[in-house]
Design a protein around this motif. Structure first.
Motif, PDB file in Angstrom:
ATOM      1  N   CYS A   1       0.831  -1.200   0.000  1.00 10.58           N
ATOM      2  CA  CYS A   1       0.000   0.000   0.000  1.00 10.58           C
ATOM      3  C   CYS A   1       0.868   1.252   0.000  1.00 10.58           C
ATOM      4  O   CYS A   1       0.626   2.187  -0.774  1.00 10.58           O
ATOM      5  CB  CYS A   1      -0.910  -0.010   1.222  1.00 10.58           C
ATOM      6  N   GLU A   2       1.885   1.278   0.847  1.00  8.12           N
ATOM      7  CA  GLU A   2       2.754   2.456   0.910  1.00  8.12           C
ATOM      8  C   GLU A   2       3.572   2.605  -0.369  1.00  8.12           C
ATOM      9  O   GLU A   2       3.790   3.725  -0.839  1.00  8.12           O
ATOM     10  CB  GLU A   2       3.667   2.365   2.127  1.00  8.12           C
ATOM     11  N   ASN A   3       4.018   1.493  -0.954  1.00  3.68           N
ATOM     12  CA  ASN A   3       4.750   1.582  -2.223  1.00  3.68           C
ATOM     13  C   ASN A   3       3.861   2.150  -3.327  1.00  3.68           C
ATOM     14  O   ASN A   3       4.283   2.997  -4.121  1.00  3.68           O
ATOM     15  CB  ASN A   3       5.270   0.204  -2.633  1.00  3.68           C
ATOM     16  N   GLY A   4       2.611   1.666  -3.388  1.00  2.00           N
ATOM     17  CA  GLY A   4       1.691   2.160  -4.399  1.00  2.00           C
ATOM     18  C   GLY A   4       1.317   3.611  -4.181  1.00  2.00           C
ATOM     19  O   GLY A   4       1.175   4.384  -5.137  1.00  2.00           O
TER      20      GLY A   4
ATOM     21  N   TRP B   1      -1.464  -0.282  -9.721  1.00  2.05           N
ATOM     22  CA  TRP B   1      -0.452  -1.313  -9.450  1.00  2.05           C
ATOM     23  C   TRP B   1      -0.811  -2.052  -8.169  1.00  2.05           C
ATOM     24  O   TRP B   1      -0.737  -3.270  -8.096  1.00  2.05           O
ATOM     25  CB  TRP B   1       0.923  -0.637  -9.315  1.00  2.05           C
ATOM     26  N   TRP B   2      -1.234  -1.303  -7.154  1.00  2.00           N
ATOM     27  CA  TRP B   2      -1.779  -1.870  -5.913  1.00  2.00           C
ATOM     28  C   TRP B   2      -2.931  -0.987  -5.482  1.00  2.00           C
ATOM     29  O   TRP B   2      -3.026   0.179  -5.874  1.00  2.00           O
ATOM     30  CB  TRP B   2      -0.719  -1.940  -4.816  1.00  2.00           C
ATOM     31  N   HIS B   3      -3.845  -1.533  -4.675  1.00  2.00           N
ATOM     32  CA  HIS B   3      -4.969  -0.746  -4.175  1.00  2.00           C
ATOM     33  C   HIS B   3      -5.225  -1.120  -2.716  1.00  2.00           C
ATOM     34  O   HIS B   3      -5.173  -2.307  -2.361  1.00  2.00           O
ATOM     35  CB  HIS B   3      -6.223  -0.998  -5.018  1.00  2.00           C
ATOM     36  N   PRO B   4      -5.492  -0.146  -1.844  1.00  2.81           N
ATOM     37  CA  PRO B   4      -5.650  -0.441  -0.412  1.00  2.81           C
ATOM     38  C   PRO B   4      -6.856  -1.307  -0.066  1.00  2.81           C
ATOM     39  O   PRO B   4      -6.932  -1.826   1.055  1.00  2.81           O
ATOM     40  CB  PRO B   4      -5.767   0.958   0.226  1.00  2.81           C
ATOM     41  N   SER B   5      -7.799  -1.487  -0.990  1.00  2.62           N
ATOM     42  CA  SER B   5      -8.952  -2.345  -0.714  1.00  2.62           C
ATOM     43  C   SER B   5      -8.649  -3.823  -0.934  1.00  2.62           C
ATOM     44  O   SER B   5      -9.471  -4.681  -0.605  1.00  2.62           O
ATOM     45  CB  SER B   5     -10.132  -1.933  -1.597  1.00  2.62           C
ATOM     46  N   VAL B   6      -7.480  -4.127  -1.480  1.00  2.00           N
ATOM     47  CA  VAL B   6      -7.112  -5.509  -1.815  1.00  2.00           C
ATOM     48  C   VAL B   6      -6.369  -6.151  -0.640  1.00  2.00           C
ATOM     49  O   VAL B   6      -5.555  -5.513   0.022  1.00  2.00           O
ATOM     50  CB  VAL B   6      -6.231  -5.525  -3.086  1.00  2.00           C
TER      51      VAL B   6
ATOM     52  N   ASN C   1       4.775  -8.315  -9.031  1.00  5.36           N
ATOM     53  CA  ASN C   1       5.574  -7.115  -8.806  1.00  5.36           C
ATOM     54  C   ASN C   1       5.806  -6.314 -10.072  1.00  5.36           C
ATOM     55  O   ASN C   1       5.848  -5.075 -10.043  1.00  5.36           O
ATOM     56  CB  ASN C   1       6.922  -7.500  -8.180  1.00  5.36           C
ATOM     57  N   ASP C   2       5.960  -7.010 -11.201  1.00  2.78           N
ATOM     58  CA  ASP C   2       6.273  -6.294 -12.440  1.00  2.78           C
ATOM     59  C   ASP C   2       5.034  -5.880 -13.226  1.00  2.78           C
ATOM     60  O   ASP C   2       5.137  -5.118 -14.190  1.00  2.78           O
ATOM     61  CB  ASP C   2       7.188  -7.147 -13.329  1.00  2.78           C
ATOM     62  N   GLU C   3       3.851  -6.368 -12.843  1.00  2.26           N
ATOM     63  CA  GLU C   3       2.624  -6.048 -13.578  1.00  2.26           C
ATOM     64  C   GLU C   3       1.564  -5.379 -12.724  1.00  2.26           C
ATOM     65  O   GLU C   3       0.768  -4.589 -13.226  1.00  2.26           O
ATOM     66  CB  GLU C   3       2.024  -7.311 -14.196  1.00  2.26           C
ATOM     67  N   GLY C   4       1.517  -5.695 -11.462  1.00  4.30           N
ATOM     68  CA  GLY C   4       0.478  -5.172 -10.586  1.00  4.30           C
ATOM     69  C   GLY C   4      -0.671  -6.146 -10.429  1.00  4.30           C
ATOM     70  O   GLY C   4      -0.502  -7.364 -10.561  1.00  4.30           O
ATOM     71  N   LEU C   5      -1.867  -5.624 -10.175  1.00  4.62           N
ATOM     72  CA  LEU C   5      -3.046  -6.435  -9.888  1.00  4.62           C
ATOM     73  C   LEU C   5      -3.717  -6.934 -11.159  1.00  4.62           C
ATOM     74  O   LEU C   5      -3.837  -6.198 -12.140  1.00  4.62           O
ATOM     75  CB  LEU C   5      -4.059  -5.619  -9.085  1.00  4.62           C
ATOM     76  N   ILE C   6      -4.161  -8.212 -11.126  1.00  2.19           N
ATOM     77  CA  ILE C   6      -4.872  -8.810 -12.254  1.00  2.19           C
ATOM     78  C   ILE C   6      -6.062  -9.594 -11.705  1.00  2.19           C
ATOM     79  O   ILE C   6      -5.892 -10.514 -10.889  1.00  2.19           O
ATOM     80  CB  ILE C   6      -3.965  -9.744 -13.072  1.00  2.19           C
ATOM     81  N   PHE C   7      -7.273  -9.236 -12.138  1.00  2.00           N
ATOM     82  CA  PHE C   7      -8.490  -9.944 -11.740  1.00  2.00           C
ATOM     83  C   PHE C   7      -9.254 -10.457 -12.956  1.00  2.00           C
ATOM     84  O   PHE C   7     -10.423 -10.789 -12.849  1.00  2.00           O
ATOM     85  CB  PHE C   7      -9.410  -9.021 -10.926  1.00  2.00           C
ATOM     86  N   ALA C   8      -8.599 -10.520 -14.099  1.00  2.00           N
ATOM     87  CA  ALA C   8      -9.277 -10.828 -15.363  1.00  2.00           C
ATOM     88  C   ALA C   8     -10.087 -12.116 -15.296  1.00  2.00           C
ATOM     89  O   ALA C   8     -11.238 -12.163 -15.724  1.00  2.00           O
ATOM     90  CB  ALA C   8      -8.260 -10.899 -16.494  1.00  2.00           C
ATOM     91  N   ASP C   9      -9.510 -13.186 -14.756  1.00  2.00           N
ATOM     92  CA  ASP C   9     -10.218 -14.461 -14.709  1.00  2.00           C
ATOM     93  C   ASP C   9     -10.324 -14.997 -13.292  1.00  2.00           C
ATOM     94  O   ASP C   9     -10.491 -16.192 -13.078  1.00  2.00           O
ATOM     95  CB  ASP C   9      -9.522 -15.498 -15.598  1.00  2.00           C
ATOM     96  N   ASN C  10     -10.223 -14.093 -12.285  1.00  2.00           N
ATOM     97  CA  ASN C  10     -10.290 -14.486 -10.879  1.00  2.00           C
ATOM     98  C   ASN C  10      -9.243 -15.546 -10.539  1.00  2.00           C
ATOM     99  O   ASN C  10      -9.435 -16.351  -9.624  1.00  2.00           O
ATOM    100  CB  ASN C  10     -11.673 -15.018 -10.504  1.00  2.00           C
TER     101      ASN C  10
ATOM    102  N   LEU D   1      -1.421 -14.144  -4.207  1.00  2.00           N
ATOM    103  CA  LEU D   1      -2.840 -14.297  -4.473  1.00  2.00           C
ATOM    104  C   LEU D   1      -3.557 -13.294  -3.582  1.00  2.00           C
ATOM    105  O   LEU D   1      -3.169 -13.102  -2.409  1.00  2.00           O
ATOM    106  CB  LEU D   1      -3.322 -15.716  -4.160  1.00  2.00           C
ATOM    107  N   VAL D   2      -4.600 -12.645  -4.109  1.00  2.00           N
ATOM    108  CA  VAL D   2      -5.257 -11.563  -3.381  1.00  2.00           C
ATOM    109  C   VAL D   2      -6.774 -11.685  -3.493  1.00  2.00           C
ATOM    110  O   VAL D   2      -7.298 -12.422  -4.335  1.00  2.00           O
ATOM    111  CB  VAL D   2      -4.806 -10.184  -3.922  1.00  2.00           C
ATOM    112  N   LEU D   3      -7.468 -10.937  -2.644  1.00  2.00           N
ATOM    113  CA  LEU D   3      -8.928 -10.837  -2.682  1.00  2.00           C
ATOM    114  C   LEU D   3      -9.308  -9.377  -2.812  1.00  2.00           C
ATOM    115  O   LEU D   3      -8.727  -8.513  -2.147  1.00  2.00           O
ATOM    116  CB  LEU D   3      -9.542 -11.407  -1.396  1.00  2.00           C
ATOM    117  N   ASP D   4     -10.314  -9.084  -3.670  1.00  4.07           N
ATOM    118  CA  ASP D   4     -10.807  -7.720  -3.748  1.00  4.07           C
ATOM    119  C   ASP D   4     -11.912  -7.521  -2.721  1.00  4.07           C
ATOM    120  O   ASP D   4     -12.213  -8.411  -1.912  1.00  4.07           O
ATOM    121  CB  ASP D   4     -11.269  -7.384  -5.167  1.00  4.07           C
TER     122      ASP D   4
END
Length: 266
Positions: free
Chosen positions: A164-167, A187-192, A217-226, A204-207
């Motif tokens: 969160c702080e990096n983003g 790239w990152w979001h505090p709700s994740v 790290n090199d792409e950020g967040l991806i939720f395209a196909d859960n 692995l993360v949850l929205d």
């Protein structure tokens, strides 16, 4: 007589006494045990009233109200418990080292402190899972397919806060409280919430809706196909099915090393 400490509750779970109880009884036992079910990790230090972070709230250092104890939904707990029983039985018989690496449960009071520190509500299925196994002790192998291992509540908070702080330093969160903004716009979001990690720093993360995604790290967040899973408990159930059947999980096939560690081969 006072409540016994962690050893009693953990040994009870290991001998399969707890899994036989209804989920509501398990939740009540954990709540009554309070600090007796404290995990191996120290609690998150709460902000002191005079600290700079406490006086200047931000998405990464929120100032929410006092934490409230909230047990996970019974139906979610029932599904999580059923999935863990399947996982534990398979691991005990086939990957004993990974089985023995499962950590004791987190206490509800501990999880409430983490929720307060993040200003977020943990999804019910993730909370129920942490109340059964608070991550792993040494990280022997990977339970969630590919290279991912479950994280403890402390690891979840540490990773969330650092990312969160990096983003925030990189681009900020002008729409951090806007529920119409998709987290993958950043790239990152505090709700994740991260819940599993590999050795390279990916997660692995949850929205906010409890959907599974991935963070690279090199792409950020991806939720395209859960990430192939609609929810945390769905992931647990699919891992259990893959282990029991020997079939791949998202093209990753479970294998066990000679020393009893579960790994996954592509």
């Amino acid at each position: 007589m006072p409540f016994p400490r962690v050893a009693f509750w953990w040994n009870l779970a290991k001998c399969r006494a707890l899994p036989a109880a209804p989920p509501a009884v398990l939740a009540l036992l954990l709540l009554l045990a309070g600090d007796a079910t404290r995990s191996l990790d120290p609690p998150v230090p709460l902000l002191s009233p005079g600290s700079d972070a406490a006086t200047k709230a931000s998405p990464c250092n929120p100032s929410p109200p006092h934490p409230s104890l909230r047990l996970p939904d019974i139906s979610a707990t029932r599904r999580v418990e059923a999935a863990w029983i399947r996982l534990e039985r398979w691991l005990a018989s086939n990957a004993p080292r990974t089985y023995s690496d499962l950590a004791p449960p987190a206490a509800p009071r501990e999880l409430a402190r983490f929720e307060r520190s993040m200003g977020l509500r943990l999804p019910d299925d993730l909370k129920a899972s942490l109340m059964r196994h608070n991550g792993v002790i040494q990280g022997s192998g990977s339970l969630f397919g590919m290279m991912y291992a479950p994280m403890s509540a402390q690891e979840i908070y540490d990773a969330w806060h650092a990312l969160c702080e990096n983003g925030e330093a990189e681009a900020g969160y002008p729409d951090a409280n806007d529920t119409d903004i998709a987290p993958e716009a950043y790239w990152w979001h505090p709700s994740v919430i991260p819940f599993a990690q590999d050795t390279g720093g990916d997660h692995l993360v949850l929205d906010r809706e409890g959907h599974v995604g991935e963070f690279f790290n090199d792409e950020g967040l991806i939720f395209a196909d859960n990430a192939g899973h609609s929810s945390y408990v769905s992931l647990l159930e699919r891992v259990a099915k893959s282990l029991e059947s020997g079939r791949p999980l998202n093209l990753w096939r479970p294998i066990v090393t000679p020393n009893g560690v579960l790994e996954w081969a592509y």
